[in-house]
Design a protein around this motif. Structure first.
Motif, PDB file in Angstrom:
ATOM      1  N   LEU A  66       0.848  -1.196   0.000  1.00 26.80           N
ATOM      2  CA  LEU A  66       0.000   0.000   0.000  1.00 26.80           C
ATOM      3  C   LEU A  66       0.881   1.242   0.000  1.00 26.80           C
ATOM      4  CD1 LEU A  66      -2.533   1.715   0.235  1.00 26.80           C
ATOM      5  CD2 LEU A  66      -2.584   1.198   2.689  1.00 26.80           C
ATOM      6  N   VAL A  67       1.904   1.247   0.826  1.00 30.48           N
ATOM      7  CA  VAL A  67       2.831   2.382   0.864  1.00 30.48           C
ATOM      8  C   VAL A  67       3.458   2.576  -0.513  1.00 30.48           C
ATOM      9  CG1 VAL A  67       4.933   3.312   1.905  1.00 30.48           C
ATOM     10  CG2 VAL A  67       3.285   2.052   3.326  1.00 30.48           C
ATOM     11  N   PHE A  68       3.927   1.495  -1.114  1.00 28.05           N
ATOM     12  CA  PHE A  68       4.530   1.565  -2.447  1.00 28.05           C
ATOM     13  C   PHE A  68       3.537   2.144  -3.461  1.00 28.05           C
ATOM     14  CE2 PHE A  68       5.280  -0.561  -6.583  1.00 28.05           C
ATOM     15  CZ  PHE A  68       6.506   0.019  -6.895  1.00 28.05           C
ATOM     16  N   HIS A  94      11.992  -1.114   1.560  1.00 28.31           N
ATOM     17  CA  HIS A  94      11.214  -0.609   2.684  1.00 28.31           C
ATOM     18  C   HIS A  94      12.225  -0.238   3.763  1.00 28.31           C
ATOM     19  CE1 HIS A  94       7.371  -1.791   0.940  1.00 28.31           C
ATOM     20  NE2 HIS A  94       8.036  -2.822   0.449  1.00 28.31           N
ATOM     21  N   LEU A  95      12.420   1.051   3.981  1.00 30.63           N
ATOM     22  CA  LEU A  95      13.507   1.551   4.813  1.00 30.63           C
ATOM     23  C   LEU A  95      13.125   1.724   6.284  1.00 30.63           C
ATOM     24  CD1 LEU A  95      14.729   4.220   2.264  1.00 30.63           C
ATOM     25  CD2 LEU A  95      15.659   1.911   2.623  1.00 30.63           C
ATOM     26  N   ALA A  96      11.832   1.848   6.567  1.00 27.10           N
ATOM     27  CA  ALA A  96      11.356   2.019   7.942  1.00 27.10           C
ATOM     28  C   ALA A  96       9.873   1.647   7.982  1.00 27.10           C
ATOM     29  CB  ALA A  96      11.555   3.454   8.403  1.00 27.10           C
ATOM     30  N   ASP A 102       0.443   7.994   9.715  1.00 32.56           N
ATOM     31  CA  ASP A 102       1.656   8.587   9.156  1.00 32.56           C
ATOM     32  C   ASP A 102       1.279   9.319   7.867  1.00 32.56           C
ATOM     33  OD1 ASP A 102       3.382   7.713  11.113  1.00 32.56           O
ATOM     34  OD2 ASP A 102       4.371   6.195   9.872  1.00 32.56           O
ATOM     35  N   THR A 103       1.977  10.406   7.591  1.00 33.81           N
ATOM     36  CA  THR A 103       1.769  11.155   6.353  1.00 33.81           C
ATOM     37  C   THR A 103       2.987  10.942   5.462  1.00 33.81           C
ATOM     38  OG1 THR A 103       0.420  12.795   7.488  1.00 33.81           O
ATOM     39  CG2 THR A 103       1.324  13.433   5.342  1.00 33.81           C
ATOM     40  N   ILE A 104       2.713  10.621   4.201  1.00 29.86           N
ATOM     41  CA  ILE A 104       3.738  10.243   3.246  1.00 29.86           C
ATOM     42  C   ILE A 104       4.010  11.388   2.273  1.00 29.86           C
ATOM     43  CG2 ILE A 104       4.388   8.547   1.478  1.00 29.86           C
ATOM     44  CD1 ILE A 104       3.871   7.439   4.387  1.00 29.86           C
ATOM     45  N   TYR A 105       5.280  11.670   2.071  1.00 22.35           N
ATOM     46  CA  TYR A 105       5.775  12.656   1.107  1.00 22.35           C
ATOM     47  C   TYR A 105       6.806  11.958   0.224  1.00 22.35           C
ATOM     48  CZ  TYR A 105       3.860  15.818   4.623  1.00 22.35           C
ATOM     49  OH  TYR A 105       3.024  16.447   5.518  1.00 22.35           O
ATOM     50  N   ALA A 106       7.124  12.546  -0.930  1.00 25.45           N
ATOM     51  CA  ALA A 106       8.107  11.906  -1.806  1.00 25.45           C
ATOM     52  C   ALA A 106       8.840  12.917  -2.664  1.00 25.45           C
ATOM     53  CB  ALA A 106       7.419  10.878  -2.697  1.00 25.45           C
ATOM     54  N   GLN A 133       6.157  12.035   8.104  1.00 24.00           N
ATOM     55  CA  GLN A 133       6.013  13.390   8.637  1.00 24.00           C
ATOM     56  C   GLN A 133       7.187  13.812   9.520  1.00 24.00           C
ATOM     57  OE1 GLN A 133       4.139  10.767   9.430  1.00 24.00           O
ATOM     58  NE2 GLN A 133       4.216  10.559  11.657  1.00 24.00           N
ATOM     59  N   LYS A 134       8.026  12.870   9.908  1.00 22.56           N
ATOM     60  CA  LYS A 134       9.221  13.181  10.708  1.00 22.56           C
ATOM     61  C   LYS A 134      10.462  13.308   9.813  1.00 22.56           C
ATOM     62  CE  LYS A 134       7.377  10.271  14.360  1.00 22.56           C
ATOM     63  NZ  LYS A 134       7.554   8.978  15.053  1.00 22.56           N
ATOM     64  N   SER A 135      10.250  13.310   8.506  1.00 20.82           N
ATOM     65  CA  SER A 135      11.322  13.371   7.501  1.00 20.82           C
ATOM     66  C   SER A 135      12.217  12.136   7.515  1.00 20.82           C
ATOM     67  CB  SER A 135      12.183  14.639   7.669  1.00 20.82           C
ATOM     68  OG  SER A 135      11.395  15.782   7.464  1.00 20.82           O
ATOM     69  N   GLU A 136      11.708  11.025   8.042  1.00 23.02           N
ATOM     70  CA  GLU A 136      12.440   9.758   8.029  1.00 23.02           C
ATOM     71  C   GLU A 136      12.180   9.067   6.693  1.00 23.02           C
ATOM     72  OE1 GLU A 136      11.903   8.677  12.762  1.00 23.02           O
ATOM     73  OE2 GLU A 136      10.330   8.111  11.345  1.00 23.02           O
ATOM     74  N   LYS A 137      13.229   8.555   6.063  1.00 21.67           N
ATOM     75  CA  LYS A 137      13.061   7.805   4.821  1.00 21.67           C
ATOM     76  C   LYS A 137      12.341   6.502   5.139  1.00 21.67           C
ATOM     77  CE  LYS A 137      17.173   9.586   2.527  1.00 21.67           C
ATOM     78  NZ  LYS A 137      18.468   9.261   1.917  1.00 21.67           N
ATOM     79  N   ILE A 138      11.285   6.218   4.370  1.00 20.28           N
ATOM     80  CA  ILE A 138      10.511   5.000   4.619  1.00 20.28           C
ATOM     81  C   ILE A 138      10.515   4.034   3.439  1.00 20.28           C
ATOM     82  CG2 ILE A 138       9.012   6.019   6.369  1.00 20.28           C
ATOM     83  CD1 ILE A 138       6.909   6.267   4.027  1.00 20.28           C
ATOM     84  N   LEU A 139      10.791   4.538   2.234  1.00 16.23           N
ATOM     85  CA  LEU A 139      10.710   3.699   1.041  1.00 16.23           C
ATOM     86  C   LEU A 139      11.557   4.331  -0.059  1.00 16.23           C
ATOM     87  CD1 LEU A 139       8.886   1.305  -0.334  1.00 16.23           C
ATOM     88  CD2 LEU A 139       7.701   3.220  -1.370  1.00 16.23           C
TER      89      LEU A 139
END
Length: 150
Positions: A66-68, A94-96, A102-106, A133-139
């Motif tokens: 779903l994130v992808f 999947h990095l985290a 959670d809010t996703i940005y790219a 939203q914490k600016s952590e890389k997730i994908l």
């Protein structure tokens, strides 16, 4: 009124540029539940709060695919809106973990591009990185997209 621009053509992409996508998405519990049902992914780490309370992260994890899918969608107005085809996805990482709310940005970097033998079409090679939203890389992932030259 100016019409929106859905996607870009080959000549619009500049190798080395990074596009910060304007779209973003907060993932709600309903998003995760519906996606789990549609894809038949009934693993309790995505659907069972009691199970998750006792698991590694202590809360429900959003389904990775779903994130992808959401991140690919976030990139459409800038990357593939005029695409003839998405040719290849590679190096999906999947990095985290991603959690409900959670809010996703790219952002997407243009790695390379080349004209096809057709001469009216080109391939762009890009790498997209998603953040919470914490600016952590997730994908992160790379893909090749076939786009019209003009």
């Amino acid at each position: 009124m100016k019409a929106s621009n859905l996607g870009n053509t080959y000549n619009d992409f500049v190798v080395g540029d990074t596009i910060k996508h304007n779209l973003s998405k907060t993932i709600f519990e309903s998003d995760n539940n519906l996606f789990s049902l549609l894809t038949m992914n009934h693993h309790p780490v995505h659907t069972n709060v009691d199970y998750c309370d006792k698991a590694q992260h202590g809360e429900v994890l959003v389904v990775g695919t779903l994130v992808f899918s959401l991140v690919v969608g976030i990139t459409v107005p800038d990357i593939s809106g005029k695409a003839i085809a998405n040719l290849e996805y590679e190096s999906v990482k999947h990095l985290a973990p991603v959690f409900i709310n959670d809010t996703i940005y790219a952002s997407t970097k243009i790695i390379d591009k080349w004209i096809t033998s057709n001469k009216e079409k080109g391939i762009i090679y890009v790498e997209t990185v998603a953040f919470n939203q914490k600016s952590e890389k997730i994908l992160s992932f790379r893909r090749k997209v076939l786009v019209p030259k003009l």
